[in-house]
Scaffold this active site. Sequence first.
Site, mmCIF file in Angstrom:
data_model
loop_
_atom_site.group_PDB
_atom_site.id
_atom_site.type_symbol
_atom_site.label_atom_id
_atom_site.label_comp_id
_atom_site.label_asym_id
_atom_site.label_seq_id
_atom_site.Cartn_x
_atom_site.Cartn_y
_atom_site.Cartn_z
ATOM 1 N N CYS A 1 44.427 99.582 16.067
ATOM 2 C CA CYS A 1 44.517 100.724 15.161
ATOM 3 C C CYS A 1 45.957 101.214 15.114
ATOM 4 C CB CYS A 1 43.577 101.841 15.606
ATOM 5 S SG CYS A 1 43.839 102.411 17.298
ATOM 6 N N ARG B 1 44.562 101.450 37.682
ATOM 7 C CA ARG B 1 44.044 102.283 38.775
ATOM 8 C C ARG B 1 42.742 101.651 39.278
ATOM 9 N NH1 ARG B 1 44.989 106.169 34.850
ATOM 10 N NH2 ARG B 1 42.763 106.673 34.749
ATOM 11 N N SER C 1 44.485 105.650 26.477
ATOM 12 C CA SER C 1 45.583 104.869 27.048
ATOM 13 C C SER C 1 46.662 105.819 27.550
ATOM 14 C CB SER C 1 46.161 103.915 25.998
ATOM 15 O OG SER C 1 46.617 104.638 24.857
ATOM 16 N N HIS D 1 49.866 101.210 27.051
ATOM 17 C CA HIS D 1 50.076 101.066 25.613
ATOM 18 C C HIS D 1 51.508 101.467 25.268
ATOM 19 C CE1 HIS D 1 49.670 101.102 21.390
ATOM 20 N NE2 HIS D 1 49.035 102.236 21.216
ATOM 21 N N GLN E 1 45.967 111.916 16.709
ATOM 22 C CA GLN E 1 45.148 110.759 17.061
ATOM 23 C C GLN E 1 44.029 111.147 18.017
ATOM 24 O OE1 GLN E 1 47.008 107.022 17.942
ATOM 25 N NE2 GLN E 1 48.731 107.403 16.580
ATOM 26 N N CYS F 1 51.546 101.783 16.014
ATOM 27 C CA CYS F 1 51.142 101.041 17.217
ATOM 28 C C CYS F 1 51.071 99.535 16.981
ATOM 29 C CB CYS F 1 49.797 101.549 17.724
ATOM 30 S SG CYS F 1 49.838 103.260 18.309
#
Length: 396
Positions: A382, A214, A251, A352, A153, A91
Amino acid sequence: MHDAVIVDIVRSATGRGKPGGALSGLHPVDLLATVLHALVARTGVEPALIDDVITGCVGQAAEQAANIGRNAVLAAGWPLTVPGTTVDRACGSGQQAMHFAAQGVMAGAYDVVVACGVESMSRVPMGTAMVGGADPFGPGVAARLAGNGLVSQGIAAELVTARWGLTREQLDAYAARSHALAAAAADAGAFADEIVPVDVPGRDAPLTRDETIRPATTPAGLAGLKPAFYDAASGERFPQIGWHITAGNSSPLTDGAAAVLIMSATRAAELGLRPRARFHAFALAGDDPVMMLTAPIPATRKVLAKAGLTIDDIDAYEVNEAFAPVPLAWAADLGADPERLNPRGGAIALGHPLGGSGVRLMATLVNHLEQTGGRYGLQTMCEAGGQANATIVERL
């Protein structure tokens, strides 16, 4: 040593990373090429001056295979002499691309360089590269973990939640805050200086607003969602897990791209360009690969020490919201001011897009510092395998 400065930074709006999402009709090479083209169009920099293009991308398979960084350079119409490469630090790939680019400038290896990132999760779903269920870890990793093995994760997020004693109510409240802040920022035009229009085949108008926000999200609405990662075997292995992680406080799958023009301060002056920020300090950290998501804490401590700063010296922190417990645990451990944490919302609302997130966070951070008069910004995220990047920039 040369100062490495940010001359400009842009991003696409984010699209839902599934078929039918706003960017799903666009090939990821062309998505990245769009932000590259916009970057040089805004600055007037001649692309032939660019020494390298360093691209973060996680799913380097299918349409994102074969060095998407170089392919995007070609698709953008830049001179054939401009090289490109693609890197993967999970990431943090886009953030790592910025580190490599800025460090190259500081060392004198580059004068002008672009760091960027892209991910089309609608077209290249997570896990695409592990063809046929291939094991990317091998027996050595399995032996080191003494048969217990790594976890997803989602399970790691449950473990962080349990270790810091976070409740479902806290996670949902934080997630609702992310959407509220992002929606307010969008409505106020706060993202206007970072988002560039993206034309998508089949759409009547360019995408200019993050599809993942949202505005109507509330803690009460999120409270009705079921745990997203419940697994009986994991529950037996980790009895402390409370099963608080849902799709609402995580995410979303996301499509997006971002790019930043970095050069030496001297070169910027020669070209008559005004730098927007300079890179002040960098750090990396590794941590428990099973807990996985906690490395931003030691990475932040390292980068603050390198910079000679404290957390109170930082005007805004962008801590990637892969899951709500990540920034909450980070803030609790570091004693960080919650008002400075992801002040325009984070990945829970803004999405993400894996390899593109690192540069997206920096775009939002630089614009926030400029619009609020802040001096220092810190970014960390992270990464799979229990790693993290941390970066401090100074507004100029």
